[in-house]
Scaffold this motif. Structure first.
Motif, mmCIF file in Angstrom:
data_model
loop_
_atom_site.group_PDB
_atom_site.id
_atom_site.type_symbol
_atom_site.label_atom_id
_atom_site.label_comp_id
_atom_site.label_asym_id
_atom_site.label_seq_id
_atom_site.Cartn_x
_atom_site.Cartn_y
_atom_site.Cartn_z
ATOM 1 N N HIS A 1 0.835 -1.199 0.000
ATOM 2 C CA HIS A 1 0.000 0.000 0.000
ATOM 3 C C HIS A 1 0.868 1.247 0.000
ATOM 4 O O HIS A 1 0.549 2.243 -0.659
ATOM 5 N N ALA B 1 2.086 1.775 -3.501
ATOM 6 C CA ALA B 1 1.012 2.292 -4.341
ATOM 7 C C ALA B 1 0.765 3.778 -4.081
ATOM 8 O O ALA B 1 0.540 4.549 -5.021
ATOM 9 N N SER B 2 0.829 4.190 -2.828
ATOM 10 C CA SER B 2 0.610 5.593 -2.476
ATOM 11 C C SER B 2 1.679 6.485 -3.092
ATOM 12 O O SER B 2 1.382 7.537 -3.658
ATOM 13 N N LYS C 1 3.641 5.748 -5.688
ATOM 14 C CA LYS C 1 3.505 5.707 -7.151
ATOM 15 C C LYS C 1 2.396 6.649 -7.620
ATOM 16 O O LYS C 1 2.550 7.364 -8.610
ATOM 17 N N GLU C 2 1.275 6.633 -6.915
ATOM 18 C CA GLU C 2 0.136 7.463 -7.311
ATOM 19 C C GLU C 2 0.466 8.950 -7.192
ATOM 20 O O GLU C 2 0.228 9.721 -8.122
ATOM 21 N N GLU C 3 1.001 9.362 -6.041
ATOM 22 C CA GLU C 3 1.308 10.783 -5.824
ATOM 23 C C GLU C 3 2.375 11.287 -6.793
ATOM 24 O O GLU C 3 2.216 12.344 -7.398
ATOM 25 N N GLY D 1 3.300 9.945 -9.600
ATOM 26 C CA GLY D 1 2.820 9.822 -10.974
ATOM 27 C C GLY D 1 1.959 10.978 -11.425
ATOM 28 O O GLY D 1 1.812 11.228 -12.625
ATOM 29 N N GLU D 2 1.396 11.733 -10.482
ATOM 30 C CA GLU D 2 0.546 12.879 -10.815
ATOM 31 C C GLU D 2 1.340 14.161 -11.025
ATOM 32 O O GLU D 2 0.785 15.169 -11.456
ATOM 33 N N ALA E 1 5.546 15.564 -3.510
ATOM 34 C CA ALA E 1 4.592 14.471 -3.730
ATOM 35 C C ALA E 1 4.890 13.298 -2.808
ATOM 36 O O ALA E 1 3.976 12.676 -2.261
ATOM 37 N N ALA F 1 2.445 11.871 0.184
ATOM 38 C CA ALA F 1 2.073 10.471 0.334
ATOM 39 C C ALA F 1 2.333 9.976 1.762
ATOM 40 O O ALA F 1 1.903 8.894 2.144
#
Length: 64
Positions: free
Chosen positions: A14, A17-18, A20-22, A24-25, A55, A59
């Motif tokens: 998790h 994933a957090s 990567k998401e932040e 990646g934006e 970022a 996260a």
């Protein structure tokens, strides 16, 4: 262009994933690869270093 960061505090999928998401934006980021075991986050693209660091902090983690 690829830049590698060492991120502390990640302990599970998790967390990965957090991050990567932040990251990646962030504008200019084209790819994010996270290695949980080493804490390495490789970012590909022409993104501003301070935005990537922000970022990661957003996260919930720190850049070592």
């Amino acid at each position: 262009m690829s830049t590698t960061y060492t991120v502390t505090g990640m302990t599970c999928g998790h967390c990965v994933a957090s991050v990567k998401e932040e990251v990646g934006e962030v504008p200019g980021v084209t790819a994010v690869d996270v290695d949980l075991a080493s804490g390495r986050v490789s970012v590909t693209g022409a993104a501003d270093d301070s935005l990537i660091r922000a970022a990661i902090k957003e996260a919930g983690y720190q850049v070592a």
